[in-house]
Design a protein around this motif. Structure first.
Motif, mmCIF file in Angstrom:
data_model
loop_
_atom_site.group_PDB
_atom_site.id
_atom_site.type_symbol
_atom_site.label_atom_id
_atom_site.label_comp_id
_atom_site.label_asym_id
_atom_site.label_seq_id
_atom_site.Cartn_x
_atom_site.Cartn_y
_atom_site.Cartn_z
ATOM 1 N N GLN A 220 0.827 -1.209 0.000
ATOM 2 C CA GLN A 220 0.000 0.000 0.000
ATOM 3 C C GLN A 220 0.860 1.256 0.000
ATOM 4 O O GLN A 220 0.524 2.257 -0.645
ATOM 5 N N ASP A 257 -6.589 3.047 1.956
ATOM 6 C CA ASP A 257 -6.041 1.689 1.897
ATOM 7 C C ASP A 257 -4.766 1.581 2.718
ATOM 8 O O ASP A 257 -4.548 0.596 3.437
ATOM 9 N N ASN A 258 -3.924 2.609 2.623
ATOM 10 C CA ASN A 258 -2.682 2.615 3.398
ATOM 11 C C ASN A 258 -2.968 2.677 4.891
ATOM 12 O O ASN A 258 -2.362 1.958 5.692
#
Length: 611
Positions: A220, A257-258
């Motif tokens: 990510q 997402d990270n």
């Protein structure tokens, strides 16, 4: 809800071709040993010193509880020996001073060691990437490569600066505590350590999930950095199409997402700490209950003395501390393994274009180029060149024309040997380019691209990039010949003017003129101009055409251009379509044939008339 789903689908689609994937693998000890080999250059300097300092401080930690328990309680208090108490206090004070000195040197040496290893690893990775072939960069974004060199390498810093020595220290501490406990009281030691197998079983179950989570974090981060690099490089396009909001929404998806990957990884890793604390609590309960029983039993009946119990209390408190750190260290190893996998993936990449073992230096070029039934494909799905045979005489200026995707730039790439032909051979002065060393080939060829690249620094440094040993006078002369000196002299600091990143202070035409000066300063035998005048206005183009007439004399030149007015004076013109040569000849010959070249010229004149 529908909009969110569309955004997520677009987010997934954009990274469909990413090269980063989560892979389920066991802990790779061979890879870990490979990583540790970067310590070898320091195995006779900082590493032994740090190890000795670590052993000194660890030995002090193991000795002090015995002095407090056995000496203070079983001798000093039991016999009311104040002299022994004085000696013991002084001795413990000196031991702690020795431990302080050991820790100071350990911290100093491991930090120097770690920084040197990270420097070596990053330098090795960058140097390796510099020598990889164009195919490698065709399938990877600049951002994902930067992540490997910076983020993944940085993630190994903690491992080398503290992790390895701390791991050894904790292992030595654990072994020392276990041995001392077994010597002091085997019964009480075994009772306390009965929970270790349970702890080992549960912690083993956590490892696979924790490792996959940290691997996902790296992926990510790579995606986010790739998007950041792309967004910053393309900010002018984003603003010109008013797509700031869409780009912010997209970054929000990547950032989310990270964030989620970090949250999941830290959540799983955090489970180990409380688990160790619970084990510590159980060990303490066993110590108090069974230890008190053994004290009441008495030494004569197989029990223990109070001093032994006190020492046990110290050691049990110390026992779970290294176990907890080892759990954290394992998480650190998992992170390091994820990062090292990605680093070694790049280090294991082999360039497609390499020097042969028996390769020879190409003599000074005359400039004759020949393609002998050359076929080339960038991938298995599409052939870029079909059985191309052509000959370019030394000193000739030839032009390659045709529609986009016809194979013009591919021919230029094969001459510089950025790629090797799938079939056939490319020869310069009769030498197959695969049989000569790359440095001797490319040092005699200069390439000027449409999308010219200007490095950060001043104008003098950018032009000198073509030949680092050139004098200031030679740099200025090259600039004058291509007509760049006029605009350079108008700048505030002339040739010392800082051009900023990618030459942002210069116009497209000015950047192109600098690239001409850079190429010509290198004094090439073969000059390749790939749409080199596309970004230059008509007035500047006239200046360059005048300069090129003088500069191309005695050199072989390959000109790739859509603007056909720039190639009228070429000795030979090759017209390509779908990777095949349709016709060739000079401008007048091709116009008389009224073939594909005639149609291209006519269509351009019609476009000019329409304007």
């Amino acid at each position: 809800m529908a909009n969110k789903k569309t955004h997520e689908n677009r987010h997934l689609k954009r990274f469909y071709y990413t090269v980063d994937h989560a892979v389920e693998k066991p802990f790779n000890w061979q890879q870990m040993w490979r990583l540790l080999r970067y310590l070898k250059p320091y195995s006779k300097t900082y590493l032994p010193g740090a190890f000795i300092a670590m052993m000194v401080s660890t030995a002090v930690r193991l000795i002090v509880p015995i002095l407090i328990g056995k000496v203070a309680f079983d001798i000093v208090i039991a016999h009311e020996d104040t002299t022994m108490l004085t000696y013991m206090v002084i001795g413990i004070g000196l031991l702690y001073l020795l431990s302080y000195i050991g820790n100071a040197f350990r911290i100093k040496w491991v930090n120097i060691l770690g920084q040197n290893v990270i420097y070596d690893l990053r330098q090795h990775l960058f140097s390796h990437i510099q020598r990889l072939s164009h195919r490698f960069f065709d399938s990877r974004s600049g951002g994902s490569i930067i992540v490997r060199i910076m983020n993944d390498t940085n993630s190994l810093q903690e491992l080398f600066t503290n992790g390895i020595i701390n791991l050894l220290m904790d292992i030595v501490t654990l072994i020392g505590i276990i041995v001392i406990l077994l010597v002091l009281s085997p019964k009480l030691a075994l009772a306390i350590m009965v929970i270790l197998p349970i702890m080992f079983y549960i912690s083993t179950k956590l490892r696979r999930n924790i490792r996959r989570s940290w691997q996902d974090v790296r992926i990510q981060q790579s995606r986010m950095n790739s998007h950041l690099n792309e967004s910053i490089q393309g900010i002018r396009i984003t603003q010109s199409f008013s797509q700031e909001t869409a780009n912010e929404e997209y970054f929000d998806g990547v950032n989310t997402d990270n964030f989620k990957s970090w949250r999941i990884a830290t959540k799983k890793s955090a489970m180990f700490g409380p688990f160790v604390e619970m084990s510590n609590a159980l060990g303490t309960i066993i110590l108090i209950a069974y230890g008190a029983y053994l004290i009441l039993l008495g030494e004569a009946n197989g029990g223990i003395a109070i001093g032994t119990f006190v020492s046990f209390g110290f050691y049990v408190g110390m026992f779970w501390e290294p176990i907890s750190r080892l759990g954290q260290m394992y998480n650190q190893l998992l992170m390091a393994m994820s990062a090292s996998e990605r680093i070694f993936e790049f280090l294991d990449e082999e360039p497609n274009v390499v020097d042969k073992r028996d390769g020879v230096d190409l003599p000074e070029m005359k400039g004759h180029i020949a393609f002998d039934h050359v076929k080339f494909s960038y991938d298995t799905e599409r052939t870029a060149l079909h059985d191309i045979s052509l000959s370019i005489q030394a000193g000739q200026t030839v032009a390659l024309v045709g529609h986009t995707g016809s194979g013009k730039s591919t021919i230029a790439n094969l001459i510089s040997r950025f790629y090797d032909p799938t079939k056939g051979a490319v020869k310069i002065d009769g030498h197959d380019v695969r049989d000569v060393r790359l440095q001797s080939l490319r040092s005699q060829i200069s390439v000027v691209l449409q999308d010219t690249f200007i490095f950060s620094g001043n104008i003098m440094e950018n032009i000198r990039f073509g030949r680092p040993d050139a004098t200031d006078e030679e740099v200025m002369e090259a600039a004058k010949v291509v007509g760049a000196d006029d605009f350079i002299q108008r700048l505030a600091n002339g040739y010392e003017t800082e051009v900023e990143e990618r030459g942002n202070i210069l116009s497209a035409g000015e950047r192109q003129l600098l690239s001409f000066a850079r190429a010509l300063l290198a004094d090439p035998k073969i000059l390749i101009l790939d749409e080199a005048t596309a970004s230059i206005d008509t007035e500047t183009e006239v200046k360059i055409q005048t300069a090129l007439k003088r500069l191309l004399k005695g050199r072989t030149a390959i000109m790739i251009a859509h603007r056909l007015s720039t190639i009228r004076e070429s000795d030979n013109i090759f017209v390509l379509e779908n990777g095949k040569i349709l016709e060739n000849g000079n401008h007048d010959e091709l116009m008389n044939q009224q073939g594909e070249y005639f149609e291209l010229v006519k269509s351009q004149f019609q476009m000019l008339d329409a304007m």
